[in-house]
Design a protein around this motif. Structure first.
Motif, mmCIF file in Angstrom:
data_model
loop_
_atom_site.group_PDB
_atom_site.id
_atom_site.type_symbol
_atom_site.label_atom_id
_atom_site.label_comp_id
_atom_site.label_asym_id
_atom_site.label_seq_id
_atom_site.Cartn_x
_atom_site.Cartn_y
_atom_site.Cartn_z
ATOM 1 N N ARG A 1 0.830 -1.209 0.000
ATOM 2 C CA ARG A 1 0.000 0.000 0.000
ATOM 3 C C ARG A 1 0.862 1.255 0.000
ATOM 4 O O ARG A 1 0.590 2.215 -0.710
ATOM 5 C CB ARG A 1 -0.896 0.008 1.239
ATOM 6 C CG ARG A 1 -2.262 -0.581 1.004
ATOM 7 C CD ARG A 1 -3.191 -0.137 2.120
ATOM 8 N NE ARG A 1 -4.014 -1.267 2.518
ATOM 9 C CZ ARG A 1 -3.838 -1.974 3.608
ATOM 10 N NH1 ARG A 1 -2.878 -1.658 4.448
ATOM 11 N NH2 ARG A 1 -4.606 -2.984 3.875
ATOM 12 N N THR A 2 1.889 1.208 0.815
ATOM 13 C CA THR A 2 2.789 2.367 0.887
ATOM 14 C C THR A 2 3.554 2.542 -0.421
ATOM 15 O O THR A 2 3.702 3.664 -0.931
ATOM 16 C CB THR A 2 3.783 2.181 2.050
ATOM 17 O OG1 THR A 2 3.056 2.030 3.276
ATOM 18 C CG2 THR A 2 4.709 3.383 2.161
ATOM 19 N N ALA B 1 0.968 3.662 -3.337
ATOM 20 C CA ALA B 1 -0.105 4.518 -2.824
ATOM 21 C C ALA B 1 -0.737 5.374 -3.914
ATOM 22 O O ALA B 1 -1.924 5.704 -3.852
ATOM 23 C CB ALA B 1 0.426 5.406 -1.701
ATOM 24 N N PRO C 1 -3.511 2.877 -7.708
ATOM 25 C CA PRO C 1 -4.440 1.854 -7.201
ATOM 26 C C PRO C 1 -4.468 0.584 -8.042
ATOM 27 O O PRO C 1 -4.561 -0.524 -7.497
ATOM 28 C CB PRO C 1 -5.797 2.570 -7.227
ATOM 29 C CG PRO C 1 -5.457 4.017 -7.163
ATOM 30 C CD PRO C 1 -4.174 4.168 -7.917
ATOM 31 N N LEU D 1 -1.443 -1.439 -7.315
ATOM 32 C CA LEU D 1 -1.582 -1.985 -5.962
ATOM 33 C C LEU D 1 -2.480 -3.216 -5.974
ATOM 34 O O LEU D 1 -2.157 -4.253 -5.375
ATOM 35 C CB LEU D 1 -2.150 -0.918 -5.032
ATOM 36 C CG LEU D 1 -2.537 -1.368 -3.621
ATOM 37 C CD1 LEU D 1 -1.360 -1.993 -2.894
ATOM 38 C CD2 LEU D 1 -3.095 -0.186 -2.831
ATOM 39 N N GLN D 2 -3.594 -3.113 -6.656
ATOM 40 C CA GLN D 2 -4.526 -4.247 -6.721
ATOM 41 C C GLN D 2 -3.860 -5.448 -7.370
ATOM 42 O O GLN D 2 -3.997 -6.588 -6.897
ATOM 43 C CB GLN D 2 -5.775 -3.848 -7.496
ATOM 44 C CG GLN D 2 -6.879 -4.884 -7.474
ATOM 45 C CD GLN D 2 -8.129 -4.377 -8.170
ATOM 46 O OE1 GLN D 2 -8.261 -4.537 -9.380
ATOM 47 N NE2 GLN D 2 -9.020 -3.760 -7.429
ATOM 48 N N ALA E 1 -6.984 -6.406 3.521
ATOM 49 C CA ALA E 1 -6.175 -5.481 2.730
ATOM 50 C C ALA E 1 -7.046 -4.539 1.932
ATOM 51 O O ALA E 1 -7.933 -4.949 1.193
ATOM 52 C CB ALA E 1 -5.272 -6.279 1.784
ATOM 53 N N GLY E 2 -6.778 -3.249 2.094
ATOM 54 C CA GLY E 2 -7.503 -2.273 1.300
ATOM 55 C C GLY E 2 -8.872 -1.958 1.818
ATOM 56 O O GLY E 2 -9.639 -1.290 1.143
ATOM 57 N N ASP F 1 -8.395 2.272 -0.119
ATOM 58 C CA ASP F 1 -7.271 2.831 -0.854
ATOM 59 C C ASP F 1 -6.934 2.049 -2.107
ATOM 60 O O ASP F 1 -5.889 2.212 -2.690
ATOM 61 C CB ASP F 1 -6.034 2.904 0.052
ATOM 62 C CG ASP F 1 -5.692 1.549 0.676
ATOM 63 O OD1 ASP F 1 -6.313 0.560 0.258
ATOM 64 O OD2 ASP F 1 -4.815 1.500 1.562
ATOM 65 N N GLY G 1 -6.499 -1.255 -2.419
ATOM 66 C CA GLY G 1 -5.684 -2.440 -2.284
ATOM 67 C C GLY G 1 -6.449 -3.715 -2.033
ATOM 68 O O GLY G 1 -5.854 -4.740 -1.793
#
Length: 241
Positions: A67-68, A71, A74, A77-78, A184-185, A189, A191
């Motif tokens: 996530r960091t 960030a 998206p 991240l996914q 998660a997420g 955000d 994730g």
């Protein structure tokens, strides 16, 4: 001979064996016994689902790092979260498998106690009762025959009380689990695993939906649902502690 006819004979035979203990409710006791057998058969999958839940919880620190790292992206991240689950061989939806595998047993009971004839003969199982409530009847039938406090209505009242107690127990326990092991997420955000966010919002309320099922299906199928739901609450409390 159809599967439905074979199953009908099996239930009748088990009910005959249980009659000395349960008398007129022997067929209902046979359904409870059948439900317990189904739950025992899927128990290994329930244990696997519990291991998966613990594995997903163990991934949370690594997902927080992703996530960091992503960030501002998206979609990346996914994708990274999905790749992490695949790399660790952890399915985010593995906990649904035990419930899905029970559906054939539920529909078998539903059709068995919704059919007036089996194999061209009258369905004798429809004459069996749970106390004063016919196993082939529904809550609406109980309301029409004596109202909510009539003999059959009181049977449903008992089932509703049991289901509500189990639902409240599951709701509180699920909320505690989600608070201690956030998915998660879940914070929005980007994730989270696709579709899992909506599932997590609904999950604490799933047991309450059982009330609707009990109200609309034949009593035999409702008895299966109530027994399975109660079993599941006890099982999950033991496996997910």
């Amino acid at each position: 001979m159809s599967v439905l006819a074979v199953f009908a004979r099996l239930v009748e035979h088990v009910a005959d064996l249980l009659t000395p203990l349960f008398h007129a409710s022997a067929a209902a006791a046979a359904i409870v016994l059948f439900t317990a057998l189904v739950r025992l058969l899927v128990h290994p999958l329930s244990r696997a689902a519990a291991r998966g839940q613990r594995a997903r919880a163990a991934l949370q620190p690594r997902i927080a790092e992703l996530r960091t790292k992503h960030a501002e992206d998206p979609q990346r991240l996914q994708k990274a979260v999905l790749e992490l689950h695949a790399e660790e061989k952890v399915s985010p939806l593995s906990g649904c498998l035990p419930s899905l595998l029970q559906l054939p047993a539920f529909f078998l009971l539903y059709h068995l106690f919704s059919s007036s004839t089996i194999g061209g003969e009258a369905n004798g199982l429809l004459g069996h009762e749970l106390f004063a409530a016919p196993l082939g009847g529904r809550w609406a039938d109980a309301l029409a025959d004596g109202g909510p406090f009539g003999p059959a209505g009181l049977v449903y009242a008992g089932l509703f009380v049991l289901v509500t107690a189990v639902a409240v127990f599951n709701y509180r326990r699920t909320k505690r689990m989600m608070a201690s092991n956030p998915v998660a997420g879940a914070g929005g955000d980007g994730g989270q695993v696709p579709g899992l966010g909506a599932l997590n919002k609904v999950m604490p309320f799933m047991s309450f939906f059982t009330l609707v099922t009990v109200a609309v299906v034949p009593l035999a199928a409702a008895l299966y649902v109530v027994t399975s739901t109660t079993w599941s609450a006890v099982e999950r409390a033991a496996l997910y502690q």
